[in-house]
Scaffold this motif. Structure first.
Motif, mmCIF file in Angstrom:
data_model
loop_
_atom_site.group_PDB
_atom_site.id
_atom_site.type_symbol
_atom_site.label_atom_id
_atom_site.label_comp_id
_atom_site.label_asym_id
_atom_site.label_seq_id
_atom_site.Cartn_x
_atom_site.Cartn_y
_atom_site.Cartn_z
ATOM 1 N N ASP A 139 0.829 -1.194 0.000
ATOM 2 C CA ASP A 139 0.000 0.000 0.000
ATOM 3 C C ASP A 139 0.871 1.253 0.000
ATOM 4 O O ASP A 139 0.535 2.259 -0.632
ATOM 5 C CB ASP A 139 -0.935 -0.007 1.207
ATOM 6 N N LEU A 154 -3.685 -0.049 -7.429
ATOM 7 C CA LEU A 154 -4.176 0.782 -6.334
ATOM 8 C C LEU A 154 -3.630 2.202 -6.421
ATOM 9 O O LEU A 154 -4.343 3.175 -6.166
ATOM 10 C CB LEU A 154 -3.788 0.155 -4.990
ATOM 11 N N LYS A 168 -5.762 5.542 -6.664
ATOM 12 C CA LYS A 168 -5.587 6.566 -5.628
ATOM 13 C C LYS A 168 -5.318 7.932 -6.254
ATOM 14 O O LYS A 168 -5.660 8.971 -5.670
ATOM 15 C CB LYS A 168 -4.439 6.181 -4.695
ATOM 16 N N SER A 207 -0.010 -3.044 -6.271
ATOM 17 C CA SER A 207 0.427 -1.698 -5.891
ATOM 18 C C SER A 207 0.200 -0.708 -7.023
ATOM 19 O O SER A 207 -0.231 0.428 -6.789
ATOM 20 C CB SER A 207 1.905 -1.727 -5.497
#
Length: 373
Positions: free
Chosen positions: A5, A41, A45, A38
């Motif tokens: 994350d 995401l 994001k 990763s």
């Protein structure tokens, strides 16, 4: 995955620094592994949409996919140079990122989240644009089997396949996702022992592979609590063999095209009669509708054949850069009061006498779904 994350947040910061914003497309061309999660995401994001690209594809195909999806950047590996000139290229950082939490970005449900290319089985692959609301409806759908924190989801799919959405979005909701070798490599070893060794409890396996594996070893999936399958016709004999072995889990047959977000129906297979010619693909998921219509887009009578149309929350935006084809396949839904659209699957179906909807026997599929007024 705390480290993963943190790397995702670093990817997000890098994209925002480059000036990317919602609706911008970013390719992901990475070998299967934690970095894929990763990268995806991080792109989300940053408010952007990821373009799923398998690095094993020929360079010309990768370039075409990036161009047709209007990608402006790509997350890839060191030494890999996919895509046309002018693309911003990034990698997932290996060291501990210095940035803090992901940047604040306003993302709306109707913003693009993913560009996924169809298989091309019915022609040239098409860049289908999935929105955040499409993925959310699928990932949070109460009609799908519920995973728990005790579950370990076996991740075997390429990012470019619909099944990845189940592995990632359903799997990351409290469960553990375990990246396994490619399915072909798993089949080359003792699959039954490998799944038990890795303590895998849930998987989505392509139907053709399930048909093949169960023929060779009907106990291969015995370690699983949940086995989902989709993408092709599952044979009644396969289900009978599986259920007659030491598989004590739950078997789900899923159906759905990319244009309707991975799956739009689900049927839990608990028993298959000896004389069954097909296996149901199940009722529509929550917030999804199915219609069996004639050429005038009117509902057919029980027992008659018609075309299967899908409406509701899973219907995607359409094809990137192909307005005419989008208009041809994504039609105004006459059964919806909110002005939404329905997708013409091209599948011929038969409406059963009891109100259940069943695909034509020549397709060897059936959909058991009670008709509602």
């Amino acid at each position: 995955m705390p480290r993963g994350d943190a790397r995702a947040e670093a990817v997000a910061h890098a994209l925002v620094r480059e000036g990317l914003k919602p609706e911008d497309r970013v390719g992901v061309c990475l070998r299967r592994g934690v970095d894929v999660f990763s990268a995806v995401l991080g792109i989300l994001k940053a408010g952007c949409a990821y373009v799923a690209i398998d690095p094993r594809y020929p360079a010309a195909r990768r370039d075409t996919m990036l161009a047709h999806s209007d990608a402006v950047a790509v997350v890839t590996e060191e030494g890999c140079r996919p895509g046309t000139e002018g693309l911003t290229r990034l990698t997932v950082p290996r060291e501990k990122p210095a940035e803090g939490p992901a940047p604040s970005v306003v993302v709306r449900p109707q913003n693009a989240a993913c560009v996924l290319f169809t298989s091309g089985s019915s022609g040239t692959p098409k860049a289908t644009v999935l929105e955040h609301r499409n993925l959310a409806s699928f990932a949070l759908n109460p009609a799908l089997p519920k995973l728990t924190e005790q579950d370990k989801v076996g991740q075997i799919s390429s990012l470019s396949f619909d099944a990845f959405h189940f592995e990632m979005w359903c799997g990351l909701q409290g469960a553990h996702v375990v990246v396994l070798p490619a399915l072909a490599d798993l089949l080359a070893v003792d699959l039954r022992k490998e799944l038990r060794r890795r303590r895998i409890t849930a998987m989505l396996v392509p139907t053709m592979a399930v048909n093949h594996v169960v023929t060779e070893d009907r106990g291969a999936f015995s370690a699983l609590r949940i086995l989902c399958t989709g993408g092709d016709v599952i044979l009644p004999s396969t289900c009978r063999e599986l259920l007659a072995g030491d598989f004590a889990g739950r078997l789900f047959n899923l159906y759905g095209p990319t244009e309707a977000t991975t799956a739009c129906t689900a049927h839990e297979v608990a028993h298959v009669a000896e004389n069954a010619e097909t296996v149901p693909i199940g009722p529509a998921l929550t917030a999804v509708t199915t219609h069996v219509l004639d050429q005038d887009l009117s509902p057919v009578a029980p027992g008659d054949c018609g075309d299967l149309y899908i409406g509701g929350a899973g219907v995607t935006r359409g094809y990137a850069g192909q307005a005419a084809l989008t208009a041809e396949r994504f039609l105004a839904d006459p059964f919806a009061a909110d002005g939404s659209r329905m997708y013409a699957t091209g599948d011929r179906v038969r409406l059963g006498d009891n109100g259940a909807r069943a695909l034509n026997p020549r397709t060897e599929r059936s959909i058991c779904h009670e008709q509602h007024p």
